[in-house]
Enzyme design. Structure first.
Site, PDB file in Angstrom:
ATOM      1  N   LYS A  63      25.162  16.474 -66.316  1.00  0.00           N
ATOM      2  CA  LYS A  63      25.900  17.159 -66.953  1.00  0.00           C
ATOM      3  C   LYS A  63      26.210  18.761 -67.395  1.00  0.00           C
ATOM      4  CE  LYS A  63      28.483  18.567 -71.191  1.00  0.00           C
ATOM      5  NZ  LYS A  63      28.985  19.209 -71.363  1.00  0.00           N
ATOM      6  N   GLU A  81      20.169  38.282 -78.952  1.00  0.00           N
ATOM      7  CA  GLU A  81      20.027  39.024 -77.880  1.00  0.00           C
ATOM      8  C   GLU A  81      21.729  38.545 -77.222  1.00  0.00           C
ATOM      9  OE1 GLU A  81      19.914  35.549 -73.588  1.00  0.00           O
ATOM     10  OE2 GLU A  81      19.338  35.232 -75.545  1.00  0.00           O
ATOM     11  N   GLU A 125      13.817  25.678 -70.286  1.00  0.00           N
ATOM     12  CA  GLU A 125      14.258  26.502 -70.299  1.00  0.00           C
ATOM     13  C   GLU A 125      15.118  27.961 -71.529  1.00  0.00           C
ATOM     14  OE1 GLU A 125      15.956  30.192 -69.169  1.00  0.00           O
ATOM     15  OE2 GLU A 125      16.695  28.842 -67.755  1.00  0.00           O
ATOM     16  N   CYS A 149      19.992  35.004 -69.842  1.00  0.00           N
ATOM     17  CA  CYS A 149      18.945  34.909 -70.377  1.00  0.00           C
ATOM     18  C   CYS A 149      18.253  35.517 -70.087  1.00  0.00           C
ATOM     19  CB  CYS A 149      18.499  33.978 -70.333  1.00  0.00           C
ATOM     20  SG  CYS A 149      18.212  32.946 -68.519  1.00  0.00           S
TER      21      CYS A 149
END
Length: 474
Positions: free
Chosen positions: A171, A378, A246, A280
């Site tokens: 997906k 972040e 992750e 990331c």
């Protein structure tokens, strides 16, 4: 470009209408994909479960051969696939081409690594017994991949799963599904049997619920935010689903006074501004030893000012648009908060958002402090805040002061100092004088709230294998 779902060897537009895919550099529609849901996801899992019966019995050599055909086709068509990626995601074309090559490296690595998925014999404690350990495929694997690396994250999950003998349902992110569609077209051309690989685009919540509740699913692999990862973990609890997660990061960069300045600036630029900071593992906060903070800041400012911002399809562009308005507004909010709390903008600090396109200029901030948003969240944008430190112990403490633990970087030419910093950073990936440490042959993953499990390397294949122990009494 019209994308379709790929279920049990057939392309389909079934779903509740379509999702429009926009070009973030122009604000124009680039293509569509079906808005699939529970029905399409269930059909894909059912197809994968049926195909697993035969695919899991194939030899590793058969699987490796098909993977290498896919690998070759992907490289033969890398320019075309890269252009699709740039038009739906925004990253500069040269970076997109690099991502396709990086994706292919995972496919070839796991095609070879599958041949080394060995079991073993263990000496028994009693006469007349034999102990065997077998490695067998987990089963049907479902994946949810992010928008920022639409090819690499697909390959990094799909290749080891197929190499291990699992069947696969993907997906992709709704912002960047067309790269995945083209990759699946090439995989079909490579000759994977019907039902072995399946692709469903559409509603994340509806498809995700099927993925976490369907009795045939044995493993979920996800890359995305920590918040969504936690939700998927909760949804998977009832079935004790095997998970690889992750998740988010908040990477520190430490620059020590004995660092090679040229190497440090180059490494920070590579880590911070790749993909416009939308990774990331990109450096999110930079700690520089006080004795060199002025020189380093000036050199980083000069290098940053040279970056060319624009449409990723244009010649020489190094910084493309942010993927959407939310990303743009977050970068602007972090910079404004930092300025309000005493930071100074050396370069950048502004952008333009018009007609559905969102460009934020690469930004360097000095005089950052720990109470600023940019040092605690972040950013996922091209903003580089610099804060001074005095001792190695202080730098490590500041770097570890977060619930995340994905990637960290530091620059020093001292073996003693480097060993101390590397061993005390609470991160799954550490770059020592290296701003781009990722590679197919190395394990990728985080500590703390940055995830569970590893992708890449030997560990990346092990994630899709079950260990079975057989005790035989003769």
């Amino acid at each position: 470009m019209e994308g379709k779902n790929y279920i049990n060897g057939e392309w389909s537009t079934a779903g509740d209408g379509v999702i429009e895919v926009m070009n973030p550099a122009t604000g124009e529609k680039f293509g569509t994909v079906p808005n699939g849901g529970e029905t399409e996801a269930s059909a894909a899992v059912d197809a994968a479960a049926e195909a697993f019966k035969s695919w899991s019995k194939t030899t590793v050599y058969e699987r490796a051969s098909l993977l290498m055909k896919w690998h070759d086709l992907l490289l033969e068509n890398k320019q075309e696939v890269a252009e699709i990626m740039t038009k739906e995601m925004g990253k500069p074309l040269a970076e997109a081409v690099g991502e396709i090559e990086y994706s292919a490296s995972f496919i070839s690595w796991f095609a070879e690594e599958a041949k080394r998925s060995n079991g073993r014999l263990i000496p028994a404690s009693k006469e007349g017994k034999r102990i065997q350990v077998l490695k067998q495929p987990v089963g049907v694997v479902v994946s949810i991949t992010p928008w920022n690396f639409p090819a690499a994250m697909m390959a990094r999950k799909m290749a080891p799963a197929l190499a291990a003998g699992c069947t696969f349902v993907a997906k992709p992110a709704k912002l960047t599904p067309l790269t995945a569609v083209r990759m699946y077209e090439l995989a079909e051309e490579a000759g994977f049997p019907k039902g072995v690989i399946n692709l469903v685009t559409g509603s994340a919540s509806k498809i995700g619920r099927v993925f976490t509740s369907h009795p045939a699913v044995r493993k979920l692999t996800f890359t995305g935010s920590t918040e969504i990862g936690k939700e998927l973990m909760k949804q998977s609890a009832d079935s004790m689903l095997n998970l690889s997660l992750e998740l988010g990061g908040h990477a520190p960069i430490i620059v020590c006074e004995d660092a090679n300045m040229d190497l440090a600036v180059e490494g920070v630029m590579a880590s911070k501004f790749r993909n416009a900071g939308q990774t990331c593992v990109c450096g999110n906060r930079i700690y520089v030893q006080r004795s060199i903070v002025e020189e380093f800041s000036q050199r980083l400012q000069e290098a940053t000012a040279k970056l060319k911002v624009g449409n990723g399809m244009d010649e020489g562009v190094q910084i493309g648009p942010l993927v959407d308005q939310d990303g743009y507004e977050k970068s602007a909010r972090h910079v404004q908060d930092a300025v309000d709390k005493g930071a100074k903008v050396l370069v950048g600090g502004d952008g333009r958002a018009e007609n559905g396109a969102f460009f934020y200029n690469p930004t360097v901030l000095i005089n950052a402090t720990q109470d600023m948003l940019v040092m605690n969240e972040e950013t996922f944008g091209p903003v580089a805040p610099i804060m001074a430190f005095d001792t190695d112990e202080e730098a490590v403490r500041l770097a570890n002061d977060t619930r995340f633990g994905l990637a960290a970087y530091f620059f020093t030419d001292s073996l003693t100092r480097g060993t101390y910093i590397a061993e005390n950073l609470e991160y799954g990936i550490v770059g020592w004088n290296d701003g781009a440490p990722s590679s197919a042959q190395a394990p990728f993953g985080g500590m703390k709230e940055s995830g569970i499990g590893r992708e890449g390397g030997q560990e990346g294949l092990d994630a899709f294998l079950e260990t079975k122990y057989i005790s035989i009494k003769l």
